[in-house]
Design an enzyme around this catalytic site. Structure first.
Site, PDB file in Angstrom:
ATOM      1  N   VAL A  65      -7.608  -0.826  26.159  1.00  0.00           N
ATOM      2  CA  VAL A  65      -6.978  -0.001  25.120  1.00  0.00           C
ATOM      3  C   VAL A  65      -8.072   0.545  24.217  1.00  0.00           C
ATOM      4  CG1 VAL A  65      -5.422  -0.016  23.130  1.00  0.00           C
ATOM      5  CG2 VAL A  65      -4.812  -1.322  25.178  1.00  0.00           C
ATOM      6  N   GLY A 110     -11.864  -0.707  20.533  1.00  0.00           N
ATOM      7  CA  GLY A 110     -11.233  -0.863  21.847  1.00  0.00           C
ATOM      8  C   GLY A 110     -11.114  -2.331  22.187  1.00  0.00           C
ATOM      9  N   LYS A 111     -10.387  -2.642  23.208  1.00  0.00           N
ATOM     10  CA  LYS A 111     -10.306  -4.037  23.671  1.00  0.00           C
ATOM     11  C   LYS A 111      -9.787  -4.039  25.100  1.00  0.00           C
ATOM     12  CE  LYS A 111     -11.099  -8.170  21.866  1.00  0.00           C
ATOM     13  NZ  LYS A 111     -12.040  -8.534  20.792  1.00  0.00           N
ATOM     14  N   GLY A 112     -10.163  -5.056  25.858  1.00  0.00           N
ATOM     15  CA  GLY A 112      -9.681  -5.169  27.226  1.00  0.00           C
ATOM     16  C   GLY A 112      -9.144  -6.565  27.478  1.00  0.00           C
ATOM     17  N   ASP A 151     -15.351 -11.752  24.974  1.00  0.00           N
ATOM     18  CA  ASP A 151     -14.308 -12.314  24.106  1.00  0.00           C
ATOM     19  C   ASP A 151     -13.865 -13.611  24.784  1.00  0.00           C
ATOM     20  OD1 ASP A 151     -12.625 -11.597  21.618  1.00  0.00           O
ATOM     21  OD2 ASP A 151     -11.108 -12.205  23.053  1.00  0.00           O
TER      22      ASP A 151
END
Ligand code: NAD
Length: 421
Positions: A65, A110-112, A151
């Site tokens: 995202v 952003g992040k996944g 993360d």
């Protein structure tokens, strides 16, 4: 809908939007900008087929995202976790946008996430999963587009595979596509300690505001992964007596203070607090309710909610994890007078040094550790002061002040860039 999807108070994206709405109202945010910034710019959902060691094929769900790229490339970690949901990734992406703006680094958010249990995958399966996930989101990655980082459930080795997969596709070694890499592969000195160091700087600055001396304080740290261990170590170095620390199996307590270096050695050897005999065992819930001066939730989301916020007895709450406190708990902590250093400020040391890593990779020149540490110190002290000033000026909590600072900076750039038609 993902079967793990969470509704209500514990939905992190709703928690983000609740605070965003309060900040936007206080700022008098333009209604158009409100609509742009309240939701992600882009969401990519991918199926990731992986050849398992037993010859079968398993298809995993993955997300990336990008909440905002107004201030620069999207920046944010990749989480490998069996419970990760799209809403969680959306929230984490938005928090990255505000966090990068709070410390004023030229990145968006952003992040996944990949729904998997990395502990149950062999190293070969983990590598194949990582490489196929990267291949599936490759079109939106790049040093000028979207730069992932570690993360929960991912580490330097996973970042090395990401760098290699991307580099093979673009036909050149591209180190700046990802941060949190091993130092030999373009990683930055000081990155591993950066988040914990930033938390310690925030705790030190907050104690000064509260007129409390570190060597007269006690602390409890929830979580003993990268963030928890480093924070506990740096707090202890500052003279704070760390009396409790935990992991997913439960907590350890010793009223006389835990020997943190020794606890970390045990963790490095056994990867769990179980079996450590230097303290008594309590639950994670009990740790949060201890009569300590400083509480550092550094494990996961939603650990302090409207149900248990009244039981928090610490005077200072420094948020190591992303989203450890729900929006429902904010009001209760405010009424109790707890001084909260919110996640988007407190744990921003990680992304600050990720930014330094990206800069060093692009220039091709690497800084000594003291330079990384000194730049991080300057950045965190400034961001802390900016948030506390904002809170005073607008008579809001530190959390809403941090959101206001971040949202205002992103809104400003978005306004200047205009809406492309
Ligand atoms: P990690 O995987 O290294 O460690 C997580 C720790 O939390 C472990 O001790 C684990 O046992 C414990 N834990 C997990 N689930 C738990 C639960 N339900 N109850 C109690 N303990 C639990 O992860 P990390 O890198 O230390 O990250 C921790 C938090 O900090 C996450 O929210 C992450 O998003 C956030 N964060 C990390 C960084 C970073 O640089 N690593 C930067 C900013 C924010």
């Amino acid at each position: 809908m993902n079967p793990n999807q969470v509704l209500g108070e514990e939905n992190p994206f709703e928690a983000m939007q609740a605070r965003f709405d309060l900040a936007a109202a206080k700022l008098g945010l333009d209604p158009g900008l409100y609509q742009i910034l309240r939701r992600p710019d882009r969401e990519l959902l991918v199926s990731i087929p992986v050849l398992m060691d037993d010859g079968s094929i398993h298809v995993f769900d993955g997300y990336r995202v990008q909440h905002s790229m107004a201030r620069g490339p999207a920046k944010g970690g990749i989480r490998f976790d069996p419970n990760v949901t799209l809403d969680e990734v959306r929230a984490l992406a938005a928090w990255m946008t505000w966090k990068c703006a709070v410390v004023n680094v030229p990145f968006g958010g952003g992040k996944g996430g990949v729904v998997c249990d990395p502990g149950k995958l062999s190293i070969g399966e983990l590598e194949r999963l990582t490489r196929r996930y990267v291949a599936n989101i490759l079109d939106i990655l790049g040093p000028d587009r979207d730069v992932p980082a570690p993360d929960m459930g991912t580490n330097g080795q996973v970042m090395a595979w990401i760098m290699d997969t991307y580099s093979m596709h673009v036909r050149s070694a591209c180190t700046s596509v990802v941060t949190g890499k091993p130092v030999g592969l373009g990683g930055s000195l000081g990155r591993i300690e950066a988040t914990g160091r930033g938390l310690q700087i925030c705790a030190r600055e907050a104690l000064q505001v509260l007129g409390m001396r570190p060597d007269e304080c006690t602390a409890a740290v929830q979580g003993s992964g990268n963030v928890g261990q480093v924070t506990a170590t740096f707090l202890a170095k500052m003279g704070v007596k760390v009396t409790a620390i935990s992991d997913i199996t439960g907590a350890l307590i010793n009223e006389d203070g835990l020997p943190i270096d020794d606890v970390c050695k045990h963790l490095q050897r056994f990867r769990t607090l179980e079996g450590y005999d230097g303290g008594d065992r309590i639950t994670n819930k009990e740790l949060l309710e201890l009569p300590v001066d400083i509480l550092v939730p550094a494990a996961t989301e939603n650990v302090i909610t409207s149900r248990n916020a009244k039981d928090v007895r610490a005077k200072l709450l420094v948020e190591g994890a992303n989203g450890p406190v729900t929006a429902g708990a904010d009001k209760i902590l405010d009424e109790k007078g707890v001084f909260v250093v919110p996640d988007i400020l407190a744990n921003a040391g990680g992304v600050s040094v990720s930014y330094f890593e990206w800069v060093q990779d692009r220039v091709g020149m690497f800084w000594p550790e003291h330079e990384v540490v000194s730049r991080l110190e300057t950045m965190m002290v400034k961001a802390f002061a900016d948030v506390v000033d904002m809170a005073k000026r607008f008579e809001v909590s530190n959390r809403i002040a941090a959101y206001m600072l971040g949202v205002d900076r992103v809104a400003d750039i978005t306004r200047m860039r205009g809406v492309y038609a």
